[in-house]
Design a protein around this motif. Sequence first.
Motif, PDB file in Angstrom:
ATOM      1  N   LYS A   1       0.861  -1.191   0.000  1.00 19.84           N
ATOM      2  CA  LYS A   1       0.000   0.000   0.000  1.00 19.84           C
ATOM      3  C   LYS A   1       0.893   1.235   0.000  1.00 19.84           C
ATOM      4  O   LYS A   1       1.693   1.449   0.916  1.00 19.84           O
ATOM      5  CB  LYS A   1      -0.897  -0.003   1.244  1.00 19.84           C
ATOM      6  CG  LYS A   1      -1.526   1.362   1.555  1.00 19.84           C
ATOM      7  CD  LYS A   1      -2.905   1.558   0.984  1.00 19.84           C
ATOM      8  CE  LYS A   1      -3.422   2.989   1.071  1.00 19.84           C
ATOM      9  NZ  LYS A   1      -4.004   3.400   2.309  1.00 19.84           N
TER      10      LYS A   1
ATOM     11  N   SER B   1     -11.623   2.918   1.559  1.00 15.33           N
ATOM     12  CA  SER B   1     -10.196   3.244   1.648  1.00 15.33           C
ATOM     13  C   SER B   1      -9.351   2.129   1.042  1.00 15.33           C
ATOM     14  O   SER B   1      -9.775   0.964   0.984  1.00 15.33           O
ATOM     15  CB  SER B   1      -9.792   3.467   3.104  1.00 15.33           C
ATOM     16  OG  SER B   1      -9.797   2.239   3.776  1.00 15.33           O
ATOM     17  N   GLY B   2      -8.145   2.507   0.653  1.00 15.80           N
ATOM     18  CA  GLY B   2      -7.191   1.505   0.176  1.00 15.80           C
ATOM     19  C   GLY B   2      -6.917   0.491   1.277  1.00 15.80           C
ATOM     20  O   GLY B   2      -6.689  -0.691   1.002  1.00 15.80           O
TER      21      GLY B   2
ATOM     22  N   HIS C   1      -8.729  12.753  -0.543  1.00 17.47           N
ATOM     23  CA  HIS C   1      -9.171  13.213   0.785  1.00 17.47           C
ATOM     24  C   HIS C   1      -9.518  14.699   0.784  1.00 17.47           C
ATOM     25  O   HIS C   1     -10.363  15.136   1.561  1.00 17.47           O
ATOM     26  CB  HIS C   1      -8.099  12.914   1.838  1.00 17.47           C
ATOM     27  CG  HIS C   1      -8.043  11.464   2.206  1.00 17.47           C
ATOM     28  ND1 HIS C   1      -8.888  10.890   3.111  1.00 17.47           N
ATOM     29  CD2 HIS C   1      -7.250  10.459   1.747  1.00 17.47           C
ATOM     30  CE1 HIS C   1      -8.620   9.602   3.215  1.00 17.47           C
ATOM     31  NE2 HIS C   1      -7.624   9.318   2.392  1.00 17.47           N
TER      32      HIS C   1
ATOM     33  N   GLY D   1      -3.365   5.106  -1.769  1.00 13.30           N
ATOM     34  CA  GLY D   1      -4.348   5.904  -1.039  1.00 13.30           C
ATOM     35  C   GLY D   1      -4.685   7.184  -1.779  1.00 13.30           C
ATOM     36  O   GLY D   1      -4.272   7.394  -2.929  1.00 13.30           O
ATOM     37  N   GLY D   2      -5.428   8.052  -1.096  1.00 20.94           N
ATOM     38  CA  GLY D   2      -5.950   9.259  -1.730  1.00 20.94           C
ATOM     39  C   GLY D   2      -5.161  10.523  -1.438  1.00 20.94           C
ATOM     40  O   GLY D   2      -5.169  11.467  -2.232  1.00 20.94           O
TER      41      GLY D   2
ATOM     42  N   THR E   1     -10.308   8.813   6.413  1.00 21.56           N
ATOM     43  CA  THR E   1     -10.419   7.365   6.654  1.00 21.56           C
ATOM     44  C   THR E   1      -9.570   6.866   7.825  1.00 21.56           C
ATOM     45  O   THR E   1      -9.364   5.678   7.963  1.00 21.56           O
ATOM     46  CB  THR E   1     -10.106   6.544   5.386  1.00 21.56           C
ATOM     47  OG1 THR E   1      -8.809   6.896   4.908  1.00 21.56           O
ATOM     48  CG2 THR E   1     -11.128   6.762   4.300  1.00 21.56           C
TER      49      THR E   1
END
Length: 267
Positions: free
Chosen positions: A14, A160-161, A64, A58-59, A216
């Motif tokens: 991740k 979420s991731g 986000h 992720g974002g 998240t």
Amino acid sequence: MNDPLGDGDLTVLKLGGSLITHKDRALSINKTALEAVAKQLGKWRRSGSVEKLILVHGGGSFGHYYAKKYGLSTSSVKASAEAISKTTQAMLELHNKVRSALESKKVHVETILPSEILDDRKAALSELGRKRLIACFRNGLAPITFGYVNVNSDGVSIISGDLICEVLAKSLPIKRQIFAMDVDGIFRNARLEGSVIPRLFSPNQYSSSKGRFDVTGGVSAKVELGFRLADLGTAVYFVNGRSDERLLKLILGQKDIRSTAIVPPKN
Ligand code: IP8
């Protein structure tokens, strides 16, 4: 034919939003960090390693930023078409930048849309997701997916991731889960006091606060997730994605890398 998902050499990596973006600056990519990650993955590719890598990102200050602006969260809410579209657009832009950085180091990836990889309940890998992962590995591609906006007729929520990582670990024998971050691992608290904790034995070893745009959960949610993953039999590592080839070495299974580990109970 052998099942490429069943032979015990799966690693999920991740790429945290705090690593690949400047988390407190809206819509700002961290080019240096992204290039450092891509360079290490390029070396991993060239090493001839047989490990199979599933990438998730992720974002950060892309997804986000809009999620926060429009009040989206992991719970289902009503949201405007503009909120949904702008948040998704930001994630796709970030995703494209991640892809480009990887491709520039000859890390050839295949996007698996987040809406394809999970089943309708977001509790298991979907049949389509399973087929897509197998097809990626058979064609020498690293599958890559990302946190996203889930839209259905009852409402809208952020997936979420990290949730994707958890669902993967519930559905597949994931040997190793690596969280690549912008710091060296988990410290006692969000002020990064003391030295990095090499091995976590309890989620209480960490206490934290959330980043400015994070909808998240931040690091404490990640530590709790780490323990749930370890309970599923996955070895979990939190590592700095930028420095000294630590990420590369972890993917290659080397020991004593500066990072934080959570070891499955039976080990
Ligand atoms: O950064 C969030 O993914 P995460 C995705 O893995 C969006 O929590 C759309 C904010």
